[in-house]
Every structure is written in C-alpha cells, then in structure tokens.
Design a protein around this motif. Structure first.
Motif, PDB file in Angstrom:
ATOM      1  N   ILE A 272      78.268 -25.857 -49.215  1.00 27.87           N
ATOM      2  CA  ILE A 272      77.331 -25.174 -50.104  1.00 27.87           C
ATOM      3  C   ILE A 272      77.967 -24.781 -51.444  1.00 27.87           C
ATOM      4  O   ILE A 272      77.360 -25.027 -52.506  1.00 27.87           O
ATOM      5  N   PRO A 273      79.173 -24.162 -51.465  1.00 29.17           N
ATOM      6  CA  PRO A 273      79.733 -23.759 -52.770  1.00 29.17           C
ATOM      7  C   PRO A 273      79.902 -24.922 -53.736  1.00 29.17           C
ATOM      8  O   PRO A 273      79.485 -24.834 -54.909  1.00 29.17           O
ATOM      9  N   MET A 274      80.491 -26.021 -53.292  1.00 30.03           N
ATOM     10  CA  MET A 274      80.734 -27.130 -54.222  1.00 30.03           C
ATOM     11  C   MET A 274      79.424 -27.836 -54.591  1.00 30.03           C
ATOM     12  O   MET A 274      79.291 -28.344 -55.721  1.00 30.03           O
ATOM     13  N   THR A 275      78.439 -27.838 -53.692  1.00 29.19           N
ATOM     14  CA  THR A 275      77.158 -28.448 -54.040  1.00 29.19           C
ATOM     15  C   THR A 275      76.416 -27.607 -55.085  1.00 29.19           C
ATOM     16  O   THR A 275      75.770 -28.156 -55.982  1.00 29.19           O
ATOM     17  N   VAL A 276      76.534 -26.297 -54.966  1.00 31.36           N
ATOM     18  CA  VAL A 276      75.924 -25.425 -55.981  1.00 31.36           C
ATOM     19  C   VAL A 276      76.539 -25.685 -57.353  1.00 31.36           C
ATOM     20  O   VAL A 276      75.833 -25.784 -58.373  1.00 31.36           O
ATOM     21  N   VAL A 277      77.851 -25.830 -57.385  1.00 27.97           N
ATOM     22  CA  VAL A 277      78.537 -26.145 -58.648  1.00 27.97           C
ATOM     23  C   VAL A 277      78.051 -27.479 -59.204  1.00 27.97           C
ATOM     24  O   VAL A 277      77.784 -27.622 -60.407  1.00 27.97           O
ATOM     25  N   ALA A 278      77.930 -28.490 -58.321  1.00 26.99           N
ATOM     26  CA  ALA A 278      77.482 -29.805 -58.772  1.00 26.99           C
ATOM     27  C   ALA A 278      76.043 -29.749 -59.288  1.00 26.99           C
ATOM     28  O   ALA A 278      75.706 -30.395 -60.293  1.00 26.99           O
ATOM     29  N   ILE A 279      75.194 -28.989 -58.618  1.00 23.53           N
ATOM     30  CA  ILE A 279      73.799 -28.876 -59.051  1.00 23.53           C
ATOM     31  C   ILE A 279      73.708 -28.222 -60.429  1.00 23.53           C
ATOM     32  O   ILE A 279      72.971 -28.692 -61.310  1.00 23.53           O
ATOM     33  N   VAL A 280      74.467 -27.150 -60.636  1.00 20.32           N
ATOM     34  CA  VAL A 280      74.399 -26.437 -61.919  1.00 20.32           C
ATOM     35  C   VAL A 280      74.920 -27.311 -63.055  1.00 20.32           C
ATOM     36  O   VAL A 280      74.257 -27.460 -64.107  1.00 20.32           O
ATOM     37  N   THR A 281      76.084 -27.921 -62.870  1.00 14.67           N
ATOM     38  CA  THR A 281      76.654 -28.733 -63.961  1.00 14.67           C
ATOM     39  C   THR A 281      75.828 -29.993 -64.196  1.00 14.67           C
ATOM     40  O   THR A 281      75.649 -30.413 -65.349  1.00 14.67           O
ATOM     41  N   SER A 282      75.313 -30.613 -63.138  1.00 16.31           N
ATOM     42  CA  SER A 282      74.455 -31.787 -63.321  1.00 16.31           C
ATOM     43  C   SER A 282      73.149 -31.386 -64.007  1.00 16.31           C
ATOM     44  O   SER A 282      72.602 -32.155 -64.812  1.00 16.31           O
ATOM     45  N   GLY A 283      72.647 -30.193 -63.680  1.00 15.06           N
ATOM     46  CA  GLY A 283      71.452 -29.705 -64.354  1.00 15.06           C
ATOM     47  C   GLY A 283      71.665 -29.534 -65.848  1.00 15.06           C
ATOM     48  O   GLY A 283      70.791 -29.876 -66.659  1.00 15.06           O
ATOM     49  N   ALA A 295      78.236 -25.395 -70.856  1.00 14.45           N
ATOM     50  CA  ALA A 295      78.349 -25.950 -69.504  1.00 14.45           C
ATOM     51  C   ALA A 295      79.700 -25.604 -68.893  1.00 14.45           C
ATOM     52  O   ALA A 295      79.800 -25.241 -67.708  1.00 14.45           O
ATOM     53  N   LEU A 296      80.760 -25.693 -69.703  1.00 15.17           N
ATOM     54  CA  LEU A 296      82.100 -25.361 -69.206  1.00 15.17           C
ATOM     55  C   LEU A 296      82.213 -23.876 -68.874  1.00 15.17           C
ATOM     56  O   LEU A 296      82.792 -23.498 -67.841  1.00 15.17           O
ATOM     57  N   ILE A 297      81.658 -23.037 -69.728  1.00 14.68           N
ATOM     58  CA  ILE A 297      81.701 -21.591 -69.476  1.00 14.68           C
ATOM     59  C   ILE A 297      80.923 -21.244 -68.209  1.00 14.68           C
ATOM     60  O   ILE A 297      81.378 -20.441 -67.381  1.00 14.68           O
ATOM     61  N   ALA A 298      79.743 -21.858 -68.053  1.00 15.04           N
ATOM     62  CA  ALA A 298      78.950 -21.604 -66.842  1.00 15.04           C
ATOM     63  C   ALA A 298      79.681 -22.080 -65.592  1.00 15.04           C
ATOM     64  O   ALA A 298      79.643 -21.420 -64.543  1.00 15.04           O
ATOM     65  N   LEU A 299      80.382 -23.209 -65.693  1.00 12.44           N
ATOM     66  CA  LEU A 299      81.144 -23.728 -64.553  1.00 12.44           C
ATOM     67  C   LEU A 299      82.262 -22.768 -64.170  1.00 12.44           C
ATOM     68  O   LEU A 299      82.443 -22.444 -62.988  1.00 12.44           O
ATOM     69  N   LEU A 300      83.004 -22.295 -65.155  1.00 11.86           N
ATOM     70  CA  LEU A 300      84.096 -21.353 -64.875  1.00 11.86           C
ATOM     71  C   LEU A 300      83.573 -20.073 -64.246  1.00 11.86           C
ATOM     72  O   LEU A 300      84.132 -19.572 -63.263  1.00 11.86           O
TER      73      LEU A 300
END
Length: 504
Positions: A272-283, A295-300
């Motif tokens: 779940i954690p890594m999929t949430v990260v992938a969903i947000v950055t892909s979005g 996008a980088l700031i949101a990822l961090l």
C-alpha cells in the motif's frame, strides 16, 4: 606428543562445515547473476523498451520510476508469498495425514515436499506475473498498468480476509486425522482400563486363595505375571508416544498457521505505501506536472509522512517495516529516473555549447531513453533484492525453527539449480517478461539457501564458525557471480539482514 584440545577440534570442524555450507549458498547466488543480466539486457533492448519510452511524457519521470518500482516490488512480493502459501498448504496436508499414525516426526518428506512446492509456486507465479505485466504495458501502456496496480492494491485486503476464512475451513477439513487419532487414544485408554480390571480380579483371586489357606502365587503363573507386566509397559509407552506426537503435531501446525497468517497480512498491506506514492506521482504526470518541482516536493512529503506514521505505530508489524523499505526503494528509483533524464539534458547543453546543437525532439527522445533505461534497470534490481531478501527470511526462519541448516542450504540450492535449468529449457516458450519473472523466482529460491547460510553463521557457537560461513558465502557468490563486487556487495548484506529478521 601433545593431544589436541577437543574444543579446538570441534571449532575447526564447525568452521570447515560452515565454510562449505556458506560456499554452497554463495555459489547458487552467483550462478543466477549471468542469466539475470542477460534477461535484463533483452528487456532494455529497443523493442521491449519502446512502450516504456512512449509513456514518459504521460506519467512523467517521477511517475515512471515510482510506477515501475511499485509494480516490480508488488509482483516480486506476491510471487514469493504465493510460493510460501503453497508450501504451507502442502506442509499442512502432510502434517494432517501423518497425524493418523501413532507418532509424528517432522521427516525429510515434510521439508522436501514443502520446499519443492514453494520453489515451484514462486517461479511459476513469477513467470505469470512477469508475462502479465508485459502484456498490460504493450496493450494498454503505462496508464493500464497504473489502473491495474491500483485495483490490485485495493482488492488485496478483502481477498486476504477471504483467504483466511478459506484457510480455516481447509484446516477444519483435515479434522479426520485428529478424529482417527482420538479413536486410537481411546483404544489405548480402553486397553489400560481392561488391564486394570484384570489386575483387580487377580488380586481378588489371590485374597480368596489366601483365605482358603492356599499359596498366593498359585492362582497366577510367573509367565502370566511377566506377560502382563510387559503389556502394561507397552501400553504406557504407546500412550506417552501418542501424547508427544500430538503435541509435536499441534506445535508444527500452529507454526504453519502463523506463517500463513503473517505472510497473508504482509501481502495484503505491505504494497500500500509504495502504491500510494506511485498513484500520487503518476497523477501529477498525467495532469501535466510530471517535470514540475511541485511533484518532487509532494513525493518527498508523502514518503516522509507515511514513513513516520508506520514506524511510530504502537502495534508495529513486519509488513510495516517492509512496506517502508519498499516505499523508500520506490523513491530511490524515482530519483534515479529523474536524474537520468536531467543528465541527458545536461549532456545536450554541453554539446550545444561545443557547437553540436541538437533538435528539441532529439533531446526529448534522449531524455526519455535514459529515464526509461534507468527506471527498468533500477526496478529490476530492486525486485531482485526483494526476492532475495524474502527468500532469505524464509531460509533464516527454517534454520532457526530446527529444519537443519545443511538440509535448508543444500536443498534450496539444489532446487534453485533445477529451476534454473528448467527455465533455460523453457525460455523459448516464454516471453521476456515471463523469463524475467521466472528468473526472479529462482533468485528467491536461491535466497532461501543464502538466508539459511546467514542464519547458520549467526547461530554459530564460535567466531571461527561465523567468519568461515560468511567467508564461504561471499567467496562463492563472487567466484560464480563473475566477480560483480558491487552487485554481490549489495545482495549479500541485504540477504543477511533479512535472514536475521523474525517476521513471526
């Protein structure tokens, strides 16, 4: 001539045996290096790489890195857990069938059948997932992979709950063995009761004989008394053996159930954690902000927040630890992907300053190529580390459980070698993704051997044994791994750390 100290002789034997076992585990790890490198070269060729390159503009470099990383780790963990669950199911059936006997001993057949089932299940599921991911990317692009990964992550928790119900029902179906065991225990108790009744009757006959003035030994012969004594001892021995067998059977069945439940929870929630990260950055990428600094700031921020909440949990579990590790690995893949594209851009600027200008299309294509290459290479390597680490977790747990370090290390090495040979034979019939997934399954099986060697090194009674085992592991991996010091240098410590973790 002085006699050698027995303690020194034992330490020497332990060191020699540890070196041999460590070398065996290291060799099977090293053998997987060349096939994995070859399939990675095939996957990063122009043809297979084209669908990935075309989607960099859609999901952005960060989205591409996190999406490929999350997918690779999800498929890797799912294939390993599938193998573990299959092995546990086979072992559970084996235990239930053995329960029908008067005694239960975890024989070699239990470990062999479970090991073969686990290795086969991991490799087959890895090949299936690899081919499936390849088909989705080629047919529906990265957007299709994005929706598939999201749907799979959402469905895993309810599916895990359903699986636990089915597992408990399956265990209840094996109650026939316990009923047979109960009947046998009742038969032993009935025989003991009958024997006590006969003894009481004999005592009454002796008393009557004494009252009549006869000899107390005349009613029962010496041979009869000896026979009855032997019968009492035999019944007592059978009863004791039966109780010990039932206790041992229940202990190993409880351990199997614990393994299954923990790994099902791990499968359901660790991604779940890594999929949430992938969903947000892909979005962000699909919204047109894939290259934007936001996008980088949101990822961090997202990685930091999720990591904090998971690590600060009062009820910390194994899946939380691995979930954080997978999310951080996904973050690293995203950074490498972004950095590769930026490096290509800087090279283009240097060439323009040197008078060799390039068109905007050529620069964009070069950036997409480098980002795609880095994303695939990093995601594949992280998936390999994940397979190796999870396999090492299983191997370490088996050694500590008392399965026998030599059996675990040698058995897993033999299985990995057999699976590798089978993959070579079946390679023409499999796609690139299927071959890659199958090879990662072989790596997981080899990880069981490496984890067993690491656990044996940690459980050694002397420093000589520990150093010899680890030395054999490293030298074997380097010698047959074409002296890839960087790859081996990352894989062996990762396997050692996972082997020392107790997920139960």
């Amino acid at each position: 001539m002085e006699n050698k100290n027995p303690a020194d002789v034992n330490r020497l034997k332990e060191a020699v045996l540890g070196f041999a076992l460590g070398a065996l585990g290291g060799c099977i790890l090293g053998v997987t290096e060349d096939p994995v490198d070859r399939i990675l070269l095939v996957m990063t060729a122009e043809g297979p790489l084209t669908p990935v390159m075309q989607e960099v503009q859609t999901v952005g470099p960060l989205g591409l890195g996190t999406l490929l990383g999350a997918t690779a780790l999800t498929t890797a963990t799912t294939s390993v857990i599938a193998g573990v669950i299959l092995a546990a199911a086979v072992a559970s059936v084996f235990v239930a069938l053995k329960n029908c006997g008067a005694s239960f001993t975890p024989s070699a057949g239990l470990w062999v059948s479970a090991g073969v089932a686990g290795a086969f299940g991991t490799t087959l599921s890895g090949a299936t997932f690899g081919a499936t991911v390849e088909w989705i990317v080629n047919r529906y692009s990265m957007v299709g992979l994005f929706w598939t990964l999201s749907l799979f992550t959402v469905l895993k928790p309810p599916l895990s709950f359903l699986f636990k119900i089915l597992w408990s029902r399956g265990e209840a179906c094996c109650s026939l063995g316990s009923e047979v065991s109960s009947r046998e225990r009742e038969q032993i108790e009935m025989a003991q009761w009958q024997q006590r009744q006969r003894l009481a009757m004999q005592m009454e006959q002796r008393i009557l004989t004494l009252e009549k003035g006869g000899s107390p030994n005349g009613a029962v012969s010496r041979e009869t008394r000896a026979y009855e004594q032997r019968e009492r001892e035999e019944l007592e021995r059978r009863r004791t053996d039966k109780e010990e067998a039932e206790m041992q059977q229940r202990t190993i069945q409880d351990w199997i159930n614990t393994v299954v439940i923990k790994h099902v929870d791990f499968l359901a929630f660790s991604g779940i954690p890594m999929t949430v990260v992938a969903i947000v950055t892909s979005g962000f990428g699909m919204s047109g902000y894939g290259d934007h600094q936001a996008a980088l700031i949101a990822l961090l921020a997202l990685v930091a927040i999720i990591t904090y909440f998971l690590l600060s949990s009062n009820n910390f579990k194994f899946w939380m630890l691995v979930g954080c590790m997978g999310m951080l690995a996904t973050f690293v893949i995203a950074m490498l992907t972004l950095h590769a594209g930026q490096t290509a851009l800087m090279d283009a600027k240097k060439m323009r300053a040197a008078g060799r200008s390039q068109s905007r299309e050529d620069i964009g294509s070069r950036m997409n190529l480098q980002s795609s290459l880095e994303a695939l290479n990093a995601a594949f390597f992280v998936a390999k580390l994940c397979q190796l680490g999870l396999g090492a977790t299983v191997g370490g747990a088996l050694v500590r459980r008392g399965a026998g370090e030599a059996k675990v290390i040698a058995g897993a090495a033999a299985l990995a070698g057999s699976l590798l040979a089978g993959q070579v034979v079946l390679a023409p019939a499999l796609s690139e993704g299927g071959n890659a997934g199958a090879l990662l399954g072989v790596v997981a099986t080899a990880g069981v051997s490496v984890g067993g060697a690491a656990a044996a090194a940690g459980g050694s009674s002397s420093w000589w044994g520990t150093l010899a085992t680890m030395g054999g592991l490293v030298l074997g991996a380097l010698a047959l791994g074409q002296w890839h010091a960087v790859n081996i240098g990352l894989q062996v410590p990762a396997a050692f750390v996972f082997a020392m973790i107790n997920p139960f």
